[in-house]
Design a protein around this motif. Structure first.
Motif, PDB file in Angstrom:
ATOM      1  N   ALA A 125       0.834  -1.205   0.000  1.00 19.01           N
ATOM      2  CA  ALA A 125       0.000   0.000   0.000  1.00 19.01           C
ATOM      3  C   ALA A 125       0.871   1.258   0.000  1.00 19.01           C
ATOM      4  CB  ALA A 125      -0.929  -0.002   1.215  1.00 19.01           C
ATOM      5  N   ALA A 126       1.965   1.226   0.770  1.00 22.12           N
ATOM      6  CA  ALA A 126       2.888   2.371   0.804  1.00 22.12           C
ATOM      7  C   ALA A 126       3.550   2.568  -0.561  1.00 22.12           C
ATOM      8  CB  ALA A 126       3.944   2.154   1.880  1.00 22.12           C
ATOM      9  N   ASP A 127       3.914   1.458  -1.221  1.00 23.92           N
ATOM     10  CA  ASP A 127       4.529   1.553  -2.556  1.00 23.92           C
ATOM     11  C   ASP A 127       3.563   2.179  -3.567  1.00 23.92           C
ATOM     12  OD1 ASP A 127       6.839   0.416  -1.617  1.00 23.92           O
ATOM     13  OD2 ASP A 127       6.321  -1.631  -2.260  1.00 23.92           O
ATOM     14  N   ILE A 128       2.281   1.831  -3.457  1.00 24.01           N
ATOM     15  CA  ILE A 128       1.281   2.411  -4.372  1.00 24.01           C
ATOM     16  C   ILE A 128       1.155   3.912  -4.134  1.00 24.01           C
ATOM     17  CG2 ILE A 128      -1.185   2.475  -4.911  1.00 24.01           C
ATOM     18  CD1 ILE A 128      -1.250  -0.551  -4.339  1.00 24.01           C
ATOM     19  N   GLU A 129       1.120   4.318  -2.870  1.00 25.40           N
ATOM     20  CA  GLU A 129       1.014   5.744  -2.549  1.00 25.40           C
ATOM     21  C   GLU A 129       2.234   6.507  -3.061  1.00 25.40           C
ATOM     22  OE1 GLU A 129      -1.536   7.271  -1.336  1.00 25.40           O
ATOM     23  OE2 GLU A 129      -2.748   5.541  -0.795  1.00 25.40           O
ATOM     24  N   ILE A 130       3.407   5.924  -2.909  1.00 27.34           N
ATOM     25  CA  ILE A 130       4.636   6.571  -3.380  1.00 27.34           C
ATOM     26  C   ILE A 130       4.643   6.665  -4.901  1.00 27.34           C
ATOM     27  CG2 ILE A 130       7.143   6.269  -3.572  1.00 27.34           C
ATOM     28  CD1 ILE A 130       7.057   5.069  -0.736  1.00 27.34           C
ATOM     29  N   ALA A 131       4.165   5.603  -5.572  1.00 30.89           N
ATOM     30  CA  ALA A 131       4.109   5.617  -7.040  1.00 30.89           C
ATOM     31  C   ALA A 131       3.165   6.719  -7.536  1.00 30.89           C
ATOM     32  CB  ALA A 131       3.662   4.256  -7.557  1.00 30.89           C
ATOM     33  N   GLU A 132       2.053   6.928  -6.832  1.00 31.44           N
ATOM     34  CA  GLU A 132       1.130   7.995  -7.223  1.00 31.44           C
ATOM     35  C   GLU A 132       1.760   9.374  -7.027  1.00 31.44           C
ATOM     36  OE1 GLU A 132      -2.452   7.356  -5.054  1.00 31.44           O
ATOM     37  OE2 GLU A 132      -3.162   5.744  -6.394  1.00 31.44           O
ATOM     38  N   MET A 133       2.569   9.514  -5.990  1.00 26.31           N
ATOM     39  CA  MET A 133       3.273  10.789  -5.789  1.00 26.31           C
ATOM     40  C   MET A 133       4.303  11.043  -6.878  1.00 26.31           C
ATOM     41  SD  MET A 133       4.000  10.823  -1.682  1.00 26.31           S
ATOM     42  CE  MET A 133       2.690  10.526  -0.499  1.00 26.31           C
ATOM     43  N   GLU A 134       4.895   9.971  -7.392  1.00 22.09           N
ATOM     44  CA  GLU A 134       5.958  10.102  -8.392  1.00 22.09           C
ATOM     45  C   GLU A 134       5.438  10.302  -9.814  1.00 22.09           C
ATOM     46  OE1 GLU A 134       8.115   6.527  -7.757  1.00 22.09           O
ATOM     47  OE2 GLU A 134       9.456   7.416  -6.250  1.00 22.09           O
ATOM     48  N   GLN A 135       4.114  10.257  -9.994  1.00 26.60           N
ATOM     49  CA  GLN A 135       3.553  10.459 -11.330  1.00 26.60           C
ATOM     50  C   GLN A 135       3.977  11.820 -11.886  1.00 26.60           C
ATOM     51  OE1 GLN A 135      -0.695   9.893 -11.015  1.00 26.60           O
ATOM     52  NE2 GLN A 135      -0.567   7.819 -11.795  1.00 26.60           N
ATOM     53  N   HIS A 136       4.325  11.838 -13.159  1.00 25.38           N
ATOM     54  CA  HIS A 136       4.719  13.042 -13.917  1.00 25.38           C
ATOM     55  C   HIS A 136       6.108  13.566 -13.542  1.00 25.38           C
ATOM     56  CE1 HIS A 136       0.608  12.935 -15.169  1.00 25.38           C
ATOM     57  NE2 HIS A 136       0.130  13.343 -14.007  1.00 25.38           N
ATOM     58  N   LEU A 137       6.719  13.043 -12.479  1.00 25.52           N
ATOM     59  CA  LEU A 137       8.061  13.532 -12.135  1.00 25.52           C
ATOM     60  C   LEU A 137       9.077  13.113 -13.193  1.00 25.52           C
ATOM     61  CD1 LEU A 137       8.424  13.135  -8.267  1.00 25.52           C
ATOM     62  CD2 LEU A 137       7.765  15.124  -9.601  1.00 25.52           C
ATOM     63  N   GLY A 138       8.841  11.961 -13.825  1.00 25.56           N
ATOM     64  CA  GLY A 138       9.726  11.540 -14.903  1.00 25.56           C
ATOM     65  C   GLY A 138       9.734  12.521 -16.061  1.00 25.56           C
ATOM     66  N   GLN A 139       8.616  13.224 -16.254  1.00 23.77           N
ATOM     67  CA  GLN A 139       8.545  14.216 -17.321  1.00 23.77           C
ATOM     68  C   GLN A 139       9.466  15.403 -17.025  1.00 23.77           C
ATOM     69  OE1 GLN A 139       4.397  15.150 -17.743  1.00 23.77           O
ATOM     70  NE2 GLN A 139       3.826  13.032 -18.202  1.00 23.77           N
ATOM     71  N   LEU A 140       9.606  15.741 -15.745  1.00 21.97           N
ATOM     72  CA  LEU A 140      10.543  16.814 -15.387  1.00 21.97           C
ATOM     73  C   LEU A 140      11.975  16.401 -15.722  1.00 21.97           C
ATOM     74  CD1 LEU A 140       9.213  18.090 -11.929  1.00 21.97           C
ATOM     75  CD2 LEU A 140       8.981  19.183 -14.167  1.00 21.97           C
ATOM     76  N   GLY A 141      12.300  15.134 -15.452  1.00 23.36           N
ATOM     77  CA  GLY A 141      13.628  14.646 -15.811  1.00 23.36           C
ATOM     78  C   GLY A 141      13.856  14.673 -17.311  1.00 23.36           C
ATOM     79  N   LEU A 142      12.797  14.358 -18.067  1.00 25.41           N
ATOM     80  CA  LEU A 142      12.894  14.393 -19.527  1.00 25.41           C
ATOM     81  C   LEU A 142      13.096  15.822 -20.033  1.00 25.41           C
ATOM     82  CD1 LEU A 142      12.710  12.496 -21.985  1.00 25.41           C
ATOM     83  CD2 LEU A 142      10.276  13.026 -22.096  1.00 25.41           C
ATOM     84  N   ILE A 143      12.344  16.761 -19.460  1.00 26.25           N
ATOM     85  CA  ILE A 143      12.471  18.168 -19.860  1.00 26.25           C
ATOM     86  C   ILE A 143      13.862  18.691 -19.527  1.00 26.25           C
ATOM     87  CG2 ILE A 143      11.660  20.515 -19.344  1.00 26.25           C
ATOM     88  CD1 ILE A 143       8.864  19.295 -18.959  1.00 26.25           C
ATOM     89  N   ALA A 144      14.420  18.239 -18.402  1.00 24.51           N
ATOM     90  CA  ALA A 144      15.767  18.678 -18.005  1.00 24.51           C
ATOM     91  C   ALA A 144      16.808  18.306 -19.059  1.00 24.51           C
ATOM     92  CB  ALA A 144      16.137  18.056 -16.665  1.00 24.51           C
TER      93      ALA A 144
END
Length: 232
Positions: A127-146
């Motif tokens: 359950a904690a992993d799912i919550e963390i994954a939801e928080m991490e949504q779209h953060l990969g796009q910031l890395g891509l833009i960088a």
């Protein structure tokens, strides 16, 4: 003597007029920041789009993470009191009212009370992993833009340099003004791309830092919850 004084006066007057002319010329050559930016060329358009999208992702993710990653220091105390007295439903209702990731994880544990401890702990971790994954949504796009934004800026500069040398080959004008004038305009795109990349890169790591901090706190809460039900 009089002619010498008149000559000195004429010299001073000419010098003063030259200074005024130079100041006027300097003033006329000044451009606004907006005009300066627009000289960057076509590649500033996608860079500007990436900038606005970066700010959107930063604000949206910051608000979401800030809301979901809150850890109520009194939550575990209240849950412990109700679990000790056998009020499981009341304990679960408290976790639902918090509307946080920690509350959802503890709620998962309360729901499984009566099962083996290892199963409860495993489900709470998932359950904690799912919550963390939801928080991490779209953060990969910031890395891509960088990575993309500085590259676009560099491509814009290369495109400008190619145009400058093509113009030189056609006009055979190799003046410093012709080269430096076109080059500084194209360097604007590189600078803009780097700025957007730095913003996205910094936000990516800062937001991930907040998530890592939450992950540590929720693991402590899971351990505390397991200790509570073992003693109950």
């Amino acid at each position: 003597m009089f002619s010498f004084i008149q000559l000195q006066a004429d010299t001073l007057a000419n010098a003063a007029s030259n200074v005024v002319v130079e100041k006027v010329a300097t003033t006329n050559n000044e451009i606004s920041v907006l005009e300066f930016i627009f000289k960057g060329g076509f590649f500033l358009i996608p860079i500007a789009i990436l900038l606005f999208y970066t700010f959107y992702v930063i604000i949206e993710r910051y608000l979401y993470i800030n809301k979901k990653a809150k850890v109520d220091p009194l939550l575990m105390r209240d849950v412990k009191d109700h679990l000790t007295s056998g009020n499981f439903e009341l304990a679960r209702s408290i976790t639902e009212r918090t509307n946080t990731a920690s509350g959802n994880v503890i709620k998962e544990g309360i729901t499984l009370i009566g099962r083996p401890i290892a199963e409860i702990e495993s489900n709470m971790d998932r359950a904690a992993d799912i919550e963390i994954a939801e928080m991490e949504q779209h953060l990969g796009q910031l890395g891509l833009i960088a990575g993309i934004a500085p590259t676009l800026g560099f491509i814009g500069t290369i495109s400008g340099v190619i145009k400058i040398f093509y113009s030189i080959s056609v006009t055979e004008n190799i003046s410093i003004g012709n080269i430096s004038g076109g080059l500084y305009e194209k360097m604007i795109s590189s600078g803009s791309g780097l700025i957007v990349g730095i913003i996205a890169y910094s936000a990516y790591h800062l937001l991930n830092g907040k998530i890592d901090n939450y992950a540590l706190k929720v693991q402590k809460q899971i351990l505390e919850f397991v200790n509570i039900i073992q003693k109950a």
